[in-house]
Design an enzyme around this catalytic site. Structure first.
Site, short mmCIF file in Angstrom:
data_model
loop_
_atom_site.label_atom_id
_atom_site.label_comp_id
_atom_site.label_asym_id
_atom_site.label_seq_id
_atom_site.Cartn_x
_atom_site.Cartn_y
_atom_site.Cartn_z
N HIS A 141 54.85 2.06 92.29
CA HIS A 141 55.85 1.63 91.30
C HIS A 141 55.97 2.66 90.17
CE1 HIS A 141 55.50 -2.51 93.02
NE2 HIS A 141 54.24 -2.16 93.16
N SER B 140 68.70 27.68 80.64
CA SER B 140 69.95 27.07 80.23
C SER B 140 70.67 28.02 79.31
CB SER B 140 69.65 25.76 79.50
OG SER B 140 70.74 25.38 78.70
N LYS C 261 64.62 25.78 78.02
CA LYS C 261 64.55 24.99 79.24
C LYS C 261 64.18 25.79 80.48
CE LYS C 261 66.63 21.43 79.98
NZ LYS C 261 67.59 20.46 80.45
N GLU D 63 66.27 19.95 92.75
CA GLU D 63 67.40 19.04 92.58
C GLU D 63 68.47 19.29 93.64
OE1 GLU D 63 68.33 18.40 88.06
OE2 GLU D 63 67.45 20.40 88.30
#
Lengths: 329, 329, 329, 329
Positions: B21, B142, B148, B155
């Site tokens: 979970h 970025s 970043k 992804e």
């Protein structure tokens, strides 16, 4: 499968048009066509069987994710519980459901097969094709139109395909992007799996019933073989066998089709003179060559529609069934 | 697979929280976690292999649908062309594409696996988890935010899942309801099949590269093990081993978790006295029992995270790879 | 929707990191984040509403397919039965189910939205994020692990996405390739439609309950804003506003992030001297500019996270709800 | 749409059987059947139009997720860039792609419609139906079978349905479970969207071309109306109009169908005496009542197949097209 075998066995001598693009193409035996269905379903069986073999692993001892402190002999408990072996990794055992995706994929393949068989049943039951009559138990009348006899069961089975494909997509979406190990999302795996098995199971039962009582109309099929120039290939083959280059033979055949169509005749109804106007090589023996029975028998290769090949295929299927303990007689 | 084996081999002694979970549950070895990924991909391989075996049939001689008049020895041509056997029925050979559905199903399963692995890579690369640092080649900065370091490759691979599932649905919809034998619709089978293979292939390559250069932060993982009361189960087990009924042991453990949480302590930071306030059975030996290393080692069953079990699993995977001609050292 | 509005209203002054690539990016108001959810669901509502409008046609009088011999005033019966208008073509009215596909598409979009919201709830409930505590009614403990508080309801709602997407695919596969007008396959349209509505409905209820009792931890969110250099953009903006070319400003910002990271400091913890080593333009007023509150307030455009903009968005949503007869206070 | 209107206008006086369950049911005008297709596509247009309206929002000023420090008048830039309004929430604007799901859902609905139209074109082009002849540009011959004229374009369009449904599933899987705001997965949204638009666009073009050159065979359709007892409903209606309870009238009709079928006659070929043997109410005026033209004209309600209703529907469609700047003459 048994019903297909029975109907195929009973219809070795019935010929019907084989279709491509839903256009009449070449004659085949009805048994040959029905055996194509059998092969489709046999592969589905093979896939389910592979899936069962792969998933038959015992997760007992995987605990919540990190196995157990209890000194379990997992090889032994797996065997005793009827599994082939224990799962290999406790996290994986808790986290994955790929074996369900595999099983439901096999069922989706099967459902699509059933949709294709049912499409043919619906077509063959139409007034236009009129190749078969389904038994009353598997058709319905219409409250408004007393003349109708609708192939409802075949349509319902065809419609159920969506359900099984939907179940498969359900599972794949469910699993997408879940990190290891257990997530409560996984509880949602059961409805699509049970639904897919139940749906395909009941579809197979309905279809078996529908086929068992189906009456195939050999005479209508034979009539359909007369129209549509299914023997045009034979004309080309006939000429090619007499040394005419295939390209030319093909063109002659095409011209004769045009000539016959304009005259409202079949190729076999053209006189020898009419044939010879297009090519001098035609002899009287062209006429038996255009008989559907001859055409089918000339296709005497393994997997082909010739009588002895179809008989062989029936026997071979009978043996496969027999190995699974099903005796067909 | 090789990269997973290598990273797993190199991280047998790194412990991290196993999650259920997405809540820290119990400690496991990082190698054990990585081997869970390996098992997932190994099953995908098995499925593709079954699919290849089933589809390796030669359709040559099926003609347009009714086989051929040419006296072909199909057994022989099949062998000579590198197939296992000829297809069994000429109509079926021309009409069906279920073998493509099977292969793309296996690829969809694999794509979902990759999405799950990548979800973990994304999580582990976040500041919140901070369990790993992906190499610069597999992250991007970025343009607007110079601080970043985004796990773009993970992804993108996760995003590609949709593509492969879409390819599978494409094929199933394509085939639904088509009568035998050939229909031109079938020409549309190629784009989804090629796309699915190409997509999964490139995803596997990208993922292998990303994993190869990944640095796992054992110290951060170790810190995460200290918080979250992953040793609560051990408290219950400890008491149960000393004759306390499990239900009571579980309650004691729960109360101690509450007490520690309120005090801002870990369970191991509670004094023996504090422990004994909840149950008299605690002795000094509770403290070593709460060490993550102890917890993991106590889970010494096949498929579990104990050191020798993980070593065994690594060796067993090495052997499987070796049988496929891949030598890991 | 109401619950989102309430929680958003109550959390206008709570700041948290906005994420891209699951990496902390820039600070936003929690209310702003929650209002993003509201917008997603509002569009779903708009789609369902369009679908309802389009499907609100009365088929009465279409008969079996060819309308009826009864002299029906279809405009009038449609109005009297509460429809907007009668269907336009009797065959189409009997044959099509596209309006169901449209409705279930809208529901699938909504289910995907819910999966995304729930993913955030699961993340935010993890020990790593720790941004919120869901109420006990919407979490469960673990039988084995007494320390756990699992966000089960959010996981279940996320898992239900597959079900609704599966329902959509079910319908599309069902309809594919059916000739006009009615086919019995269409009887199978009801289960996926009812299931999709019921599923999304119960998910919305569960989610509303879970959000209502959720406690957001503003202090933890604030702490997360301190780490991760979410103010790096501000450094670049600060310099750019003082005439430094943006490209150079961006590089300076990047170098300062590196310097701070190596020193284990935040940007605001660097001394003015340290800042000036990278660029001479820094003054004392850089420090207030790096405050999250300042950062958020500087983003004062329509749809942005500045306080008055968020207040405006809340009011605007309140008005939309009010027009639907829902009074929020 | 224009081509459908043209073909429908040109075939107001051609009658063909309307089908349910692929069984001949009741006669309709060909124009009425073609207008059913038009209605299907009109609704698709409406959905795309709603989608365009909903998505026509300008995200400019949303920045990376937290809007921008630049004092942008977003209302004005939105208008100047041709949008209806700015997006409402900067996080939502960056994170969501539901508008793409909506557009591709509408396209999937349309693709399914095209598959249904093409199924009918394939059926109608078969030798069994023989209701139409497609122009040579949209059919192909066979290299092996010179007699064939295959409706390849209709099959290809039908096959493309899978592609668009696959694109839709691709998007839904892609988005499932992504946290806000931007994730690189979203880059994968473009291929399915562009593919879906391109595919449906080219399918519409191909279909328009195929329909433009299609020749409908009114005489074959008329012959099909003679067989299949499509007038059985009229018998029941005739009796009911003469005071016979509908249930009894329905039974009489059913018995007459049986009697005629056994005698190899149509209902209209039964003598008045034969009719009266089943019920005394038959008079000479039953015969004109069984004419297809009469049957169709008696169905004179809005949306029905009577001549003036179909003319009205054609005119109404012409007006809708005209409002979109398309003049049909």
């Amino acid at each position: 499968m048994c019903v297909i075998w029975q109907q195929a066995s009973a219809h070795v001598d019935v010929l019907l048009p084989g279709y491509t693009h839903l256009q009449r193409a070449q004659p085949v035996r009805l048994a040959h066509h029905l055996l194509a269905w059998a092969e489709m379903l046999e592969r589905d069986r093979g896939r389910l069987s592979d899936a069962a073999r792969r998933m038959n692993e015992c997760p007992l001892g995987s605990g919540a994710l990190a196995s157990t402190t209890f000194p379990l002999d997992r090889e032994r408990t797996a065997k005793e519980l009827g599994f082939d072996r224990p799962t290999r990794n406790s996290l994986d055992a808790v986290a994955d459901r790929d074996f369900l995706v595999e099983a439901v994929s096999a069922l989706a393949n099967c459902a699509v097969h059933l949709s294709r068989i049912c499409e043919e049943l619906v077509l063959w039951s139409s007034q236009e094709f009129d190749f078969m009559r389904m038994s009353d138990a598997f058709t319905t009348g219409s409250s408004m139109m007393p003349q109708k006899k609708n192939p409802d069961m075949a349509e319902l089975v065809r419609g159920k395909t969506g359900r099984v494909v939907g179940d498969l997509v359900n599972l794949l979406v469910l699993l997408k992007g879940l990190p290891l190990a257990y997530n409560r999302d996984l509880q949602e795996d059961k409805p699509p799996v049970f639904d897919a098995f139940d749906t395909v199971n009941s579809c197979l039962e309905v279809l078996a019933g529908a086929l068992e009582g189906a009456v195939f109309k050999g005479d209508v099929m034979a009539r359909a073989l007369r129209e549509g120039f299914l023997d045009a290939t034979e004309i080309a083959d006939y000429l090619a066998a007499r040394g005419v280059p295939f390209r030319e033979a093909h063109h002659v055949s095409g011209r004769l089709v045009g000539k016959a169509a304009r005259a409202g005749k079949t190729l076999a109804e053209l006189s020898l003179e009419e044939l010879r106007q297009e090519h001098a090589s035609f002899e009287q023996d062209i006429y038996p060559a255009l008989e559907p029975e001859t055409i089918v028998e000339r296709r005497d290769v393994q997997g082909g529609p010739a009588r002895n090949r179809v008989q062989g295929a029936l026997q071979e299927l009978q043996e496969r069934l027999s190995q699974r303990g099903i005796q067909m007689t």
